[in-house]
Design a protein around this motif. Structure first.
Motif, PDB file in Angstrom:
ATOM      1  N   LYS A  36      -2.773  30.004  46.506  1.00 22.87           N
ATOM      2  CA  LYS A  36      -1.479  30.627  46.244  1.00 22.87           C
ATOM      3  C   LYS A  36      -1.142  31.672  47.303  1.00 22.87           C
ATOM      4  O   LYS A  36      -0.033  31.704  47.832  1.00 22.87           O
ATOM      5  N   LYS A  37      -2.101  32.535  47.636  1.00 22.29           N
ATOM      6  CA  LYS A  37      -1.864  33.577  48.644  1.00 22.29           C
ATOM      7  C   LYS A  37      -1.686  32.973  50.037  1.00 22.29           C
ATOM      8  O   LYS A  37      -0.868  33.422  50.841  1.00 22.29           O
ATOM      9  N   PHE A  38      -2.475  31.958  50.332  1.00 26.38           N
ATOM     10  CA  PHE A  38      -2.401  31.277  51.630  1.00 26.38           C
ATOM     11  C   PHE A  38      -1.020  30.664  51.817  1.00 26.38           C
ATOM     12  O   PHE A  38      -0.373  30.839  52.859  1.00 26.38           O
ATOM     13  N   LYS A  39      -0.538  29.965  50.790  1.00 27.40           N
ATOM     14  CA  LYS A  39       0.770  29.322  50.870  1.00 27.40           C
ATOM     15  C   LYS A  39       1.895  30.355  50.912  1.00 27.40           C
ATOM     16  O   LYS A  39       2.895  30.174  51.607  1.00 27.40           O
ATOM     17  N   ALA A  40       1.730  31.446  50.186  1.00 30.59           N
ATOM     18  CA  ALA A  40       2.755  32.489  50.182  1.00 30.59           C
ATOM     19  C   ALA A  40       2.917  33.098  51.577  1.00 30.59           C
ATOM     20  O   ALA A  40       4.039  33.355  52.033  1.00 30.59           O
ATOM     21  N   GLU A  41       1.805  33.317  52.265  1.00 30.78           N
ATOM     22  CA  GLU A  41       1.864  33.848  53.631  1.00 30.78           C
ATOM     23  C   GLU A  41       2.551  32.858  54.571  1.00 30.78           C
ATOM     24  O   GLU A  41       3.354  33.232  55.429  1.00 30.78           O
TER      25      GLU A  41
END
Length: 533
Positions: A356-361
């Motif tokens: 989730k954090k990877f995709k958000a970045e």
């Protein structure tokens, strides 16, 4: 970014300059900004070139608020592009280049733009009536009517034809058409980050201007500097040079890798890489080869082509190995002696450790990354050069960065390529042997049918025989192993054999092109010869 666009023979128009056509990207689009003669009004839009043959293309301009469409034809040499328009009023287009004491021409007709031919004029400038170098009856007369605008008259055995020409340095584009007809011509040459053009209509005394750039605008070296070679900036972060390698003569000649302060190659979250590549391949070909290698080595990877042009290509892929994910954004651009590239890497290390954090970045910054990777790619060659004598900051922990092995060539592949090269060389020697013996038909019979998409086999043989008459007897054929290359195009291996040959009347550079087809067979598909000054 477009500095050497034409010297690599704009793949949208084909690889071979005259002679057999080559597999190629069928279309290219450029942004256009232009001004009418005397600065009376300006316009914007785009131009699209769609390949017709190895030297010609359709040209389609879409300009203005009303999206006005103008259609025409285009032709290219290794120095310039010529284009013309005019519908039924347009007869023919020629592109002239001054080379020493002669002027070389490539020309085509509006009625049959897939076909092109060449001739030479006696003369070292575009002045007065010039005769044909091979003795063909007739003249071509250039008369200046304004600054870099000419009236051009062709007095041929088939009749008298008139038209208009525009000059750009040592090249001149000219179009002939109906007397008092409505037609025009344009000539373009590379200039820094752009393709700079001038145009004129029939009967004009002044020229308009037109500039082409790749979609997204100029993102080459003229953009704001992104660093000095020891440091670079990307997406608001500063990266410091941490690794520097030099391997002259290898596929990657120079490598620079940059990390943010406090990160090492073992635990970095983001990395920037710059490379120079010694290769004959264009940017799109290299980018496609990298994606193919990524998919081969990592079948579960996600890959995407974003911009695929001969001069500049942007690709994107995400590698997933176990619980590790790595986002890669690459920009390849034409540079001196080959290509330069810029790479940005994002890894799923904290604070991007979850999907989730990877995709958000990624989602938050991707558009900005695209813009900045283009700018960084445009400056990559200069930054690598500037950092040649720089001292590398010692990493805080010895480790090796995660990177693709796409540029490594296995020994098995080297052996296979050598075997294919030997087959190509055998055919080449047989071909040149027939030429030396005067058996042009036997030489051309060795070529595959796919070599004649832009002309017929008989027409090519006749052109070759005529060329033999000019050059005289073949004295020696000297293969140039240093210039002989291979590359991937459209999923096939293409081999280019170069040679400098001595004829009775000239020294000639010759290029023979071969393709290894999907059945594993070698096909002889292209031949080009150029007299050396």
């Amino acid at each position: 970014m477009l500095k050497n666009l034409l010297s690599v023979a704009m793949v949208a128009l084909g690889v071979a300059m005259f002679g057999a056509a080559a597999p190629a990207q069928d279309a290219m689009k450029f942004q256009v900004e232009g001004a009418n003669p005397g600065g009376k009004g300006s316009y914007k839009g785009e131009v699209e070139l769609t390949k017709l043959s190895s030297a010609t293309a359709k040209a389609r301009w879409t300009t203005g608020a009303n999206k006005e469409v103008t259609e025409g034809i285009a032709i290219k040499t290794d120095k310039a592009i010529g284009a013309a328009y005019g519908g039924k009023d347009l007869y023919a287009l020629a592109l002239y280049s001054i080379k020493g004491n002669s002027i070389e021409a490539v020309w085509t007709t509006a009625a049959a733009p897939k076909e092109s031919s060449t001739y030479a004029l006696k003369g070292s400038d575009f002045q007065g009536a010039l005769s044909f170098a091979d003795g063909t009856p007739g003249t071509v007369t250039f008369t200046a009517t304004g600054e870099n605008v000419y009236k051009v008259v062709w007095q041929l055995t088939s009749g008298r034809f008139e038209g208009v020409g525009v000059r750009k340095g040592d090249v001149l584009a000219a179009a002939s058409g109906a007397k008092d007809g409505s037609f025009g011509v344009a000539g373009y040459v590379p200039k820094g980050d752009i393709i700079d053009g001038s145009w004129a209509v029939n009967g004009a005394t002044a020229a308009g201007t037109e500039v082409w750039s790749l979609p997204g605008g100029s993102t080459g070296a003229s953009a704001a500097p992104v660093g000095d070679g020891t440091k670079v900036t990307f997406s608001g972060d500063t990266y410091t040079l941490k690794d520097k390698k030099s391997a002259p003569g290898q596929p990657t000649a120079e490598l620079r890798e940059y990390l943010r302060d406090g990160e090492t190659f073992e635990d970095y979250r983001k990395m920037v890489g710059l490379r120079t590549h010694v290769t004959k391949a264009d940017a799109a070909t290299m980018a496609k080869a990298v994606l193919a290698q990524v998919q081969k080595e990592h079948p579960n990877s996600y890959v995407k082509e974003i911009v695929m042009q001969p001069e500049a290509a942007t690709i994107f892929f995400i590698l997933v190995v176990g619980n590790d994910a790595e986002l890669n954004l690459w920009r390849y651009q034409k540079a001196e002696n080959g290509l330069a590239s810029a790479q940005f890497v994002l890894r799923n290390k904290a604070p991007y450790e979850t999907q989730k954090k990877f995709k958000a970045e990624q989602d938050k910054n991707f558009d900005q990354w695209l813009e900045e990777i283009s700018r960084l790619g445009g400056q990559a060659y200069d930054l690598v050069t500037a950092s040649a004598g720089a001292t590398v900051a010692a990493p805080t922990a010895p480790a090796t960065p995660a990177k693709s092995s796409s540029e490594e060539i296995s020994p098995e592949l080297v052996k296979a390529i050598k075997g294919d090269m030997d087959k190509c060389g055998k055919i080449a020697m047989e071909f040149m042997g027939h030429l030396k013996g005067g058996a042009t038909d036997k030489a051309v019979a060795l070529m595959n049918d796919s070599a004649f998409t832009g002309t017929s086999r008989d027409a090519f043989a006749a052109q070759l025989a005529k060329s033999n008459g000019v050059f005289g007897e073949l004295k020696s054929f000297k293969p140039d192993k240093k210039s002989t290359t291979f590359e991937m195009k459209d999923g096939l291996v293409n081999f280019y054999l170069h040679a400098d040959s001595e004829y009775a009347n000239a020294t000639v550079h010759e290029v023979l092109r071969f393709v290894k087809n999907k059945a594993g067979e070698i096909e002889f598909v292209g031949y080009n010869r150029t007299a050396k000054q």
